[in-house]
Design a protein around this motif. Structure first.
Motif, PDB file in Angstrom:
ATOM      1  N   GLN A  87       0.821  -1.201   0.000  1.00 13.82           N
ATOM      2  CA  GLN A  87       0.000   0.000   0.000  1.00 13.82           C
ATOM      3  C   GLN A  87       0.864   1.263   0.000  1.00 13.82           C
ATOM      4  OE1 GLN A  87      -4.182   1.533   1.970  1.00 13.82           O
ATOM      5  NE2 GLN A  87      -2.897   0.191   3.184  1.00 13.82           N
ATOM      6  N   ASP A  88       1.959   1.246   0.764  1.00  3.94           N
ATOM      7  CA  ASP A  88       2.876   2.387   0.755  1.00  3.94           C
ATOM      8  C   ASP A  88       3.438   2.623  -0.646  1.00  3.94           C
ATOM      9  OD1 ASP A  88       2.520   2.896   3.409  1.00  3.94           O
ATOM     10  OD2 ASP A  88       4.536   2.340   4.048  1.00  3.94           O
ATOM     11  N   ARG A  89       3.772   1.533  -1.328  1.00  2.00           N
ATOM     12  CA  ARG A  89       4.328   1.663  -2.676  1.00  2.00           C
ATOM     13  C   ARG A  89       3.296   2.261  -3.633  1.00  2.00           C
ATOM     14  NH1 ARG A  89       6.623  -3.683  -5.375  1.00  2.00           N
ATOM     15  NH2 ARG A  89       4.398  -4.210  -5.269  1.00  2.00           N
ATOM     16  N   ALA A  90       2.062   1.795  -3.535  1.00  5.45           N
ATOM     17  CA  ALA A  90       1.008   2.320  -4.409  1.00  5.45           C
ATOM     18  C   ALA A  90       0.744   3.799  -4.118  1.00  5.45           C
ATOM     19  CB  ALA A  90      -0.271   1.508  -4.229  1.00  5.45           C
ATOM     20  N   PHE A  91       0.658   4.141  -2.834  1.00  6.58           N
ATOM     21  CA  PHE A  91       0.409   5.536  -2.458  1.00  6.58           C
ATOM     22  C   PHE A  91       1.567   6.430  -2.877  1.00  6.58           C
ATOM     23  CE2 PHE A  91      -2.716   4.555   1.268  1.00  6.58           C
ATOM     24  CZ  PHE A  91      -3.739   4.381   0.342  1.00  6.58           C
ATOM     25  N   LEU A  92       2.795   5.985  -2.605  1.00  5.19           N
ATOM     26  CA  LEU A  92       3.963   6.806  -2.939  1.00  5.19           C
ATOM     27  C   LEU A  92       4.055   7.018  -4.444  1.00  5.19           C
ATOM     28  CD1 LEU A  92       6.467   8.308  -1.983  1.00  5.19           C
ATOM     29  CD2 LEU A  92       7.742   6.139  -2.124  1.00  5.19           C
ATOM     30  N   THR A  93       3.715   6.010  -5.213  1.00  6.57           N
ATOM     31  CA  THR A  93       3.740   6.144  -6.676  1.00  6.57           C
ATOM     32  C   THR A  93       2.775   7.230  -7.129  1.00  6.57           C
ATOM     33  OG1 THR A  93       4.316   3.800  -6.938  1.00  6.57           O
ATOM     34  CG2 THR A  93       3.397   4.934  -8.862  1.00  6.57           C
ATOM     35  N   GLU A  94       1.566   7.200  -6.588  1.00  8.33           N
ATOM     36  CA  GLU A  94       0.567   8.195  -6.988  1.00  8.33           C
ATOM     37  C   GLU A  94       0.913   9.590  -6.485  1.00  8.33           C
ATOM     38  OE1 GLU A  94      -3.718   7.291  -7.437  1.00  8.33           O
ATOM     39  OE2 GLU A  94      -3.275   5.632  -6.062  1.00  8.33           O
ATOM     40  N   ILE A 138       6.181  15.469   1.052  1.00  6.21           N
ATOM     41  CA  ILE A 138       5.863  14.038   1.048  1.00  6.21           C
ATOM     42  C   ILE A 138       6.760  13.370   2.086  1.00  6.21           C
ATOM     43  CG2 ILE A 138       5.734  11.899  -0.288  1.00  6.21           C
ATOM     44  CD1 ILE A 138       5.670  13.667  -2.829  1.00  6.21           C
ATOM     45  N   GLY A 139       6.165  12.865   3.152  1.00 10.36           N
ATOM     46  CA  GLY A 139       6.916  12.174   4.189  1.00 10.36           C
ATOM     47  C   GLY A 139       6.618  10.686   4.140  1.00 10.36           C
ATOM     48  N   LEU A 140       7.644   9.885   4.345  1.00  7.66           N
ATOM     49  CA  LEU A 140       7.497   8.426   4.278  1.00  7.66           C
ATOM     50  C   LEU A 140       8.018   7.814   5.569  1.00  7.66           C
ATOM     51  CD1 LEU A 140       6.855   5.852   2.644  1.00  7.66           C
ATOM     52  CD2 LEU A 140       9.166   5.998   1.675  1.00  7.66           C
ATOM     53  N   LEU A 141       7.124   7.159   6.308  1.00  6.74           N
ATOM     54  CA  LEU A 141       7.498   6.527   7.572  1.00  6.74           C
ATOM     55  C   LEU A 141       8.199   5.203   7.310  1.00  6.74           C
ATOM     56  CD1 LEU A 141       7.191   6.659  10.724  1.00  6.74           C
ATOM     57  CD2 LEU A 141       5.138   5.259  10.436  1.00  6.74           C
ATOM     58  N   GLY A 142       9.244   4.936   8.081  1.00  6.77           N
ATOM     59  CA  GLY A 142       9.935   3.657   7.958  1.00  6.77           C
ATOM     60  C   GLY A 142      11.439   3.830   8.036  1.00  6.77           C
ATOM     61  N   ALA A 143      12.116   2.729   8.316  1.00  7.81           N
ATOM     62  CA  ALA A 143      13.578   2.756   8.409  1.00  7.81           C
ATOM     63  C   ALA A 143      14.197   3.070   7.055  1.00  7.81           C
ATOM     64  CB  ALA A 143      14.076   1.409   8.924  1.00  7.81           C
ATOM     65  N   ALA A 144      15.475   3.452   7.082  1.00  4.30           N
ATOM     66  CA  ALA A 144      16.158   3.874   5.862  1.00  4.30           C
ATOM     67  C   ALA A 144      16.179   2.783   4.799  1.00  4.30           C
ATOM     68  CB  ALA A 144      17.579   4.324   6.192  1.00  4.30           C
ATOM     69  N   HIS A 145      16.397   1.525   5.206  1.00  2.00           N
ATOM     70  CA  HIS A 145      16.487   0.465   4.199  1.00  2.00           C
ATOM     71  C   HIS A 145      15.123   0.201   3.557  1.00  2.00           C
ATOM     72  CE1 HIS A 145      15.769  -1.527   8.098  1.00  2.00           C
ATOM     73  NE2 HIS A 145      15.082  -2.428   7.432  1.00  2.00           N
ATOM     74  N   ARG A 146      14.052   0.270   4.359  1.00  2.00           N
ATOM     75  CA  ARG A 146      12.706   0.081   3.794  1.00  2.00           C
ATOM     76  C   ARG A 146      12.362   1.222   2.848  1.00  2.00           C
ATOM     77  NH1 ARG A 146       7.206   1.336   4.684  1.00  2.00           N
ATOM     78  NH2 ARG A 146       5.789  -0.456   4.613  1.00  2.00           N
ATOM     79  N   SER A 147      12.626   2.456   3.274  1.00  2.00           N
ATOM     80  CA  SER A 147      12.341   3.613   2.436  1.00  2.00           C
ATOM     81  C   SER A 147      13.156   3.588   1.149  1.00  2.00           C
ATOM     82  CB  SER A 147      12.626   4.902   3.213  1.00  2.00           C
ATOM     83  OG  SER A 147      11.774   5.013   4.335  1.00  2.00           O
ATOM     84  N   SER A 148      14.396   3.114   1.245  1.00  2.00           N
ATOM     85  CA  SER A 148      15.243   3.022   0.052  1.00  2.00           C
ATOM     86  C   SER A 148      14.657   2.052  -0.965  1.00  2.00           C
ATOM     87  CB  SER A 148      16.662   2.577   0.446  1.00  2.00           C
ATOM     88  OG  SER A 148      17.289   3.542   1.253  1.00  2.00           O
ATOM     89  N   LEU A 149      14.167   0.921  -0.483  1.00  2.00           N
ATOM     90  CA  LEU A 149      13.537  -0.051  -1.371  1.00  2.00           C
ATOM     91  C   LEU A 149      12.300   0.533  -2.032  1.00  2.00           C
ATOM     92  CD1 LEU A 149      13.800  -3.296   0.771  1.00  2.00           C
ATOM     93  CD2 LEU A 149      14.695  -3.016  -1.532  1.00  2.00           C
ATOM     94  N   LEU A 150      11.487   1.218  -1.231  1.00  2.00           N
ATOM     95  CA  LEU A 150      10.271   1.812  -1.774  1.00  2.00           C
ATOM     96  C   LEU A 150      10.593   2.867  -2.833  1.00  2.00           C
ATOM     97  CD1 LEU A 150       8.112   2.195   1.460  1.00  2.00           C
ATOM     98  CD2 LEU A 150       7.361   1.103  -0.662  1.00  2.00           C
TER      99      LEU A 150
END
Length: 371
Positions: A257-264, A273-285
Motif C-alpha cells: 500500500q505504501d508503494r502504491a500511495f507513494l507512486t501516486e 511528502i513524508g514516508l514513515l519507515g527505516a532507511a532500508h525500507r524507504s530506500s527499497l520503496l
C-alpha cells in the motif's frame, strides 16, 4: 489558525462586541502582525494579541474605547532596570492595536472572510486605518481579484491604487493595513493505524485541516479520528485532490500500500511528502517507485522526506508524531534546514546491503497475510 477557528465560533454564537487586531510591531513581540482577539459583552474573549501581558488591559478597556467607532491604540512594553515592568511582563516592544466594534459592515466583512478562509477560500483584507480625518474603511478582495466587499466611502480609484501593491503578505504603513487570510494548512495522513492518531491530534491542535485515508475500510473509521476533518477509505489518491501546498505523510505499515500511495503521490504535485519507515525500507520503496514512474532515484529522493520527521530522539507513537509535525511545520514556514532526506547515494548503499532482497520478500509476504 486555531485562534481564527475559535473567533469564528464565538462570532457565530452571538454576543461578540469588539475585535482587536495586531497591525504593527516594533521590537519584540510574542505574536506576529495579524493576530486577532475577539471580545464578548461579558468580557469573555478568544484569540490573543500578546503572550498574555496585554490581554487583560485590552479586554478591560476595549468596549469603552470603541464606543464611537474603530481606533488604533499603541502599547509599549519597553522597560529598563530603573522602571517598573509594564503590564506585568514586559516583552520589550511596541505594538499598535486596531480595535473596532463588531456591529459594523466592515468588521462583519472581515469576520466573514475569516470564516470563508476556513473553508478554503483565500482573500486579502485591506483596511484604511482610522485617523482624525476619516473613519475605518475596508475592502475584501478574493484570490481571483473579485471585490467581495468594500466600504461605501471607498471609491474604485482607492481600490485600484491598492491593487498595485502586493497583497500576498501581512503589511502595514501609517495608513493602510493589508492581511491575507489563507486557508488552513492541509495534511493528508495516508494510513489509519494507531500511530496515526497522535499525529492527527497534534495537527488539529495547530488548526490544520487533516484528512486520514487508508485502503483498508476497517481502519478508516471517523470515530477513531475525532479531530480529523475527513476520514475515508480510498482506492486511489486521485480521490483526495492533493495540491501543491499540501503535505502528505505515508504511514500504512503495508509495503504494497505504501508503494502504491507513494507512486501516486510522487506523480502529483504535493509540496511535502513524508514516508514513515527505516532507511532500508524507504530506500527499497523509493527505488521501486522510481522504476515504476520511469524517473531517477535522485529525482524521487529530492521530493521525499524519508525517514520522515526531524531527528528529535524519543520513542513511541507520540514522539514520532512530534518529530513529523516539527518537520512539516518547518517546511510550511520555510524554515526547514537539516532533514533526514535520503540521497541517491544512500539509497544505492542500502540496496547493496545483503538483507535488502530478503526484507522485500518478507514485506510482500506480510502484505499477503495482513492486507
Amino acid at each position: 489558525m486555531v485562534d481564527r477557528r475559535r473567533i469564528v465560533r464565538l462570532w457565530n454564537a452571538g454576543g461578540a462586541q469588539a475585535l482587536v487586531t495586531l497591525v504593527r510591531v516594533e521590537g519584540s513581540s510574542d505574536r506576529r502582525t495579524g493576530a486577532h482577539l475577539l471580545i464578548g459583552a461579558a468580557g469573555e474573549c478568544v484569540g490573543s494579541i500578546s503572550g498574555g501581558c496585554l490581554e487583560a488591559e485590552v479586554v478591560r478597556r476595549a468596549l469603552w474605547m470603541v464606543r464611537e467607532g474603530a481606533v488604533v491604540e499603541r502599547y509599549s512594553t519597553l522597560f529598563d532596570d530603573t522602571t517598573e515592568i509594564p503590564y506585568g511582563l514586559g516583552c520589550g516592544g511596541v505594538v499598535d492595536l486596531l480595535l473596532e466594534p463588531v456591529d459594523t459592515p466592515e468588521c462583519r466583512a472581515l469576520l466573514s472572510a475569516m470564516e470563508a478562509s476556513l473553508h478554503g477560500n483565500e482573500s486579502s483584507v485591506v483596511t484604511w486605518l482610522p485617523a482624525s480625518r476619516h473613519a475605518l474603511r475596508r475592502t475584501v478582495i478574493a484570490a481571483d481579484g473579485t471585490v467581495v466587499f468594500r466600504s461605501d466611502s471607498l471609491s474604485t480609484i482607492d481600490i485600484e491604487a491598492i491593487a498595485t501593491r502586493s497583497l500576498s503578505t501581512v503589511e502595514c504603513d501609517s495608513e493602510v493595513y493589508i492581511e491575507t487570510l489563507s486557508p488552513p494548512q492541509r495534511l493528508f495522513v495516508l494510513g489509519a493505524g494507531e500511530d496515526a492518531k497522535p499525529l492527527v491530534t497534534m495537527a488539529s491542535l495547530l488548526g490544520w485541516s487533516v484528512t486520514v485515508a487508508d485502503g483498508r475500510a476497517q481502519l478508516a473509521k471517523p470515530d477513531c479520528f475525532a479531530t480529523a476533518e475527513r476520514v475515508l477509505p480510498i482506492a486511489s489518491i486521485a480521490e483526495l485532490e492533493i495540491a501543491a501546498k499540501d503535505a502528505v505523510v505515508i504511514m500504512t505499515h503495508s509495503y504494497e500500500q505504501d508503494r502504491a500511495f507513494l507512486t501516486e503521490v510522487l506523480a502529483g504535485s504535493a509540496g511535502y511528502i513524508g514516508l514513515l519507515g527505516a532507511a532500508h525500507r524507504s530506500s527499497l520503496l523509493i527505488s521501486n517507485v522510481a522504476t515504476i514512474l520511469g524517473r531517477s532515484v535522485e529525482e524521487c529522493c529530492e521530493r521525499v522526506y524519508a525517514p520522515v520527521g526531524l531527528d528529535l530522539g524519543g520513542d513511541g507513537a507520540e514522539a514520532i508524531a512530534l518529530a513529523i509535525m516539527a518537520e512539516v511545520q518547518a517546511w510550511q514556514q520555510g524554515k526547514l534546514g537539516v532533514s533526514r532526506k535520503l540521497s541517491a547515494q544512500e539509497v544505492a548503499r542500502q540496496m547493496e546491503l545483503g538483507n535488502a532482497t530478503r526484507y522485500l520478500q518478507t514485506q510482500c509476504a506480510l502484505s499477503e497475510v495482513h492486507p
